[in-house]
Design a protein around this motif. Structure first.
Motif, short mmCIF file in Angstrom:
data_model
loop_
_atom_site.label_atom_id
_atom_site.label_comp_id
_atom_site.label_asym_id
_atom_site.label_seq_id
_atom_site.Cartn_x
_atom_site.Cartn_y
_atom_site.Cartn_z
N ALA A 44 0.68 -1.38 0.14
CA ALA A 44 0.02 0.12 -0.11
C ALA A 44 0.85 1.25 -0.06
CB ALA A 44 -0.98 -0.03 1.30
N GLU A 45 2.01 1.28 0.82
CA GLU A 45 2.85 2.41 0.91
C GLU A 45 3.42 2.64 -0.57
OE1 GLU A 45 5.60 1.62 4.09
OE2 GLU A 45 4.05 1.55 5.31
N ASN A 46 3.82 1.45 -1.22
CA ASN A 46 4.34 1.67 -2.69
C ASN A 46 3.27 1.95 -3.77
OD1 ASN A 46 6.94 1.17 -1.51
ND2 ASN A 46 6.58 -1.12 -1.88
N GLY A 47 1.89 2.30 -3.24
CA GLY A 47 0.91 2.38 -4.13
C GLY A 47 0.43 1.39 -5.06
N GLN A 48 0.77 0.06 -4.70
CA GLN A 48 0.26 -1.06 -5.55
C GLN A 48 -1.17 -1.84 -5.26
OE1 GLN A 48 4.54 -2.85 -4.45
NE2 GLN A 48 4.02 -3.57 -6.79
N VAL A 49 -1.29 -1.39 -3.88
CA VAL A 49 -2.65 -1.75 -3.54
C VAL A 49 -3.38 -0.78 -2.77
CG1 VAL A 49 -2.02 -4.17 -3.53
CG2 VAL A 49 -2.23 -3.07 -1.31
N ILE A 50 -4.51 -1.22 -2.40
CA ILE A 50 -5.58 -0.23 -1.26
C ILE A 50 -5.72 -1.09 -0.13
CG2 ILE A 50 -7.51 1.21 -0.88
CD1 ILE A 50 -7.80 1.55 -3.86
N LYS A 51 -5.03 -0.53 1.09
CA LYS A 51 -5.26 -1.36 2.26
C LYS A 51 -6.54 -1.04 2.95
CE LYS A 51 -3.40 -3.78 5.81
NZ LYS A 51 -4.57 -4.15 6.27
N VAL A 52 -7.24 -1.92 3.60
CA VAL A 52 -8.50 -1.92 4.17
C VAL A 52 -8.43 -2.62 5.22
CG1 VAL A 52 -9.81 -1.25 2.14
CG2 VAL A 52 -9.70 -3.55 2.63
N TYR A 53 -9.64 -2.60 6.32
CA TYR A 53 -9.62 -3.37 7.35
C TYR A 53 -9.64 -4.83 7.09
CZ TYR A 53 -11.17 -5.32 11.80
OH TYR A 53 -11.40 -6.24 12.98
N GLY A 54 -8.74 -5.69 7.40
CA GLY A 54 -8.83 -6.99 7.31
C GLY A 54 -8.25 -7.66 5.95
N GLY A 55 -7.57 -6.74 5.00
CA GLY A 55 -7.16 -7.27 3.72
C GLY A 55 -6.82 -6.10 2.91
N ALA A 56 -7.07 -6.11 1.56
CA ALA A 56 -6.56 -5.13 0.74
C ALA A 56 -7.49 -5.21 -0.61
CB ALA A 56 -5.23 -5.11 0.48
N LEU A 57 -7.74 -4.29 -1.41
CA LEU A 57 -8.27 -3.77 -2.38
C LEU A 57 -7.33 -3.76 -3.63
CD1 LEU A 57 -11.18 -1.71 -1.23
CD2 LEU A 57 -11.21 -4.14 -1.49
N SER A 58 -7.89 -3.94 -4.94
CA SER A 58 -7.09 -3.92 -6.18
C SER A 58 -7.16 -2.34 -6.69
CB SER A 58 -7.54 -4.87 -7.20
OG SER A 58 -7.36 -4.28 -8.56
N LYS A 59 -6.21 -1.58 -7.04
CA LYS A 59 -6.20 -0.37 -7.39
C LYS A 59 -6.97 -0.27 -8.83
CE LYS A 59 -3.37 2.76 -6.87
NZ LYS A 59 -2.22 3.62 -7.01
N SER A 60 -7.03 -1.42 -9.71
CA SER A 60 -7.39 -1.61 -11.01
C SER A 60 -8.88 -1.51 -10.96
CB SER A 60 -6.95 -2.55 -11.84
OG SER A 60 -7.42 -3.87 -11.38
N PHE A 61 -9.45 -2.08 -9.64
CA PHE A 61 -10.90 -2.01 -9.41
C PHE A 61 -11.57 -1.04 -8.90
CE2 PHE A 61 -14.92 -3.74 -7.48
CZ PHE A 61 -15.44 -4.34 -8.60
N GLN A 62 -10.47 -0.30 -7.91
CA GLN A 62 -11.23 0.75 -7.53
C GLN A 62 -11.31 2.02 -8.39
OE1 GLN A 62 -12.95 -0.38 -4.89
NE2 GLN A 62 -12.24 1.38 -3.68
N PHE A 63 -10.02 2.33 -9.29
CA PHE A 63 -9.91 3.43 -10.08
C PHE A 63 -9.58 2.84 -11.56
CE2 PHE A 63 -7.64 4.06 -6.05
CZ PHE A 63 -8.66 5.30 -5.61
N PRO A 64 -10.79 2.37 -12.14
CA PRO A 64 -10.82 1.95 -13.50
C PRO A 64 -10.50 2.63 -14.70
CG PRO A 64 -13.05 1.86 -12.70
CD PRO A 64 -12.14 2.31 -11.50
N PHE A 65 -10.76 4.11 -14.30
CA PHE A 65 -10.70 5.12 -15.45
C PHE A 65 -8.93 5.36 -15.49
CE2 PHE A 65 -14.92 5.81 -13.94
CZ PHE A 65 -15.51 5.34 -15.04
N GLN A 66 -8.21 4.96 -14.69
CA GLN A 66 -6.91 5.09 -14.83
C GLN A 66 -6.37 4.12 -15.50
OE1 GLN A 66 -5.05 5.84 -10.89
NE2 GLN A 66 -6.62 7.60 -10.30
N GLU A 67 -5.98 4.19 -16.78
CA GLU A 67 -5.73 3.15 -17.66
C GLU A 67 -4.43 2.31 -17.29
OE1 GLU A 67 -7.28 2.48 -20.60
OE2 GLU A 67 -8.56 4.08 -20.11
N GLY A 68 -3.67 2.90 -16.70
CA GLY A 68 -2.76 1.97 -16.21
C GLY A 68 -2.80 0.97 -15.00
N ASN A 69 -3.74 1.08 -14.42
CA ASN A 69 -4.23 0.22 -13.12
C ASN A 69 -4.79 -0.97 -13.79
OD1 ASN A 69 -3.26 1.92 -11.33
ND2 ASN A 69 -5.17 3.15 -11.19
N VAL A 70 -5.50 -0.91 -14.86
CA VAL A 70 -6.62 -2.14 -15.04
C VAL A 70 -5.44 -3.39 -15.40
CG1 VAL A 70 -8.16 -3.06 -16.65
CG2 VAL A 70 -8.14 -0.58 -15.98
N TYR A 71 -5.92 -4.53 -14.51
CA TYR A 71 -5.64 -5.56 -14.75
C TYR A 71 -5.86 -6.59 -15.96
CZ TYR A 71 -3.84 -10.43 -13.54
OH TYR A 71 -3.15 -11.57 -13.77
#
Length: 247
Positions: A44-71
């Motif tokens: 998360a500190e490196n900007g690769q994932v989004i940390k949430v309680y109990g786990g983490a979320l994909s940046k590509s799913f949270q910010f799909p309009f940012q082209e470089g993020n989409v897996y």
């Protein structure tokens, strides 16, 4: 396993399934949850994932309009292109959320005339660009983790509609367990969407096939079509063809 290998595995699981739980990763990697939490904090500190309680979320799913993020972006475009063959003039279509659905919404021809219901504000915005489409956004509580609306209000509204076709993404899909998910609220919404639909198409990249999550959504008998980024002749799809049409 080295830390770099462990974090690469974690990052792949997050990008593939959009969300991971520390407890699940701990079991899969046979390390303590404290180790997983440290890994997730570092990612998360490196900007690769989004940390949430109990786990983490994909940046590509949270910010799909940012082209470089989409897996697996090219695979998702292929799936979206194939799924267009299921949509015809005059249809009433119910659409889920996620990056593949956004790609699909972008590809809808401008001259097609349909009514689209959706649980995703992001998908609704894309569909609204098409001048001949009527877009109806189902109302409810917006989940920050999934960018879709959830809750009893959504389920009640879905119970009052009947659609020709439902287009859904999936967290995991297997012959044995059908559609499965890691989020209880999302599972409830997907069940309601399937129930109000004449036909159901699951849109999934190949990597999600033959995998399972903790919460069952529906069995393969409830699905009409499977749309993937694989050729329909691929041997890994043979077992699925016993239950549904593969595109």
């Amino acid at each position: 396993m080295l830390k770099e290998e462990r974090q690469a595995y974690i990052l792949h699981q997050i990008n593939l399934h959009n969300k991971v739980l520390s407890s699940d990763l701990s079991v899969q990697l046979n390390v303590s949850e404290d180790t997983i939490r440290r890994d997730l904090n570092e990612l998360a500190e490196n900007g690769q994932v989004i940390k949430v309680y109990g786990g983490a979320l994909s940046k590509s799913f949270q910010f799909p309009f940012q082209e470089g993020n989409v897996y697996a972006k090219e695979g998702r475009k292929e799936i979206a292109s194939k799924a267009l063959s299921l949509i015809t003039n005059g249809m009433t279509v119910l659409v889920g959320g996620g990056t593949t659905m956004i790609e699909l919404a972008r590809l809808i021809p401008n001259d097609i005339q349909c009514t689209f219901f959706t649980i995703s504000p992001l998908v609704a915005l894309e569909l609204a660009e098409k001048e001949n489409i009527e877009v109806i956004l189902i109302g409810g509580k917006l989940s920050r983790n999934t960018n879709i609306v959830t809750g009893s209000q959504v389920i009640n509204e879905l119970a009052d509609i009947r659609v020709d076709l439902c287009l859904l993404g999936t967290n995991s899909l297997s012959v044995e367990e059908g559609i499965t998910d890691s989020d209880w609220e999302v599972a409830q919404i997907k069940r309601a969407m399937i129930k109000c639909s004449k036909y159901v198409a699951i849109l999934s990249i190949a990597e999600k096939l033959n995998s399972n999550q903790k919460m069952r959504v529906a069995s393969l008998k409830d699905i009409s079509y499977l749309v993937t980024d694989l050729p329909s002749s691929d041997k890994s799809l043979k077992e699925f063809e016993k239950y549904l049409s593969v595109i």
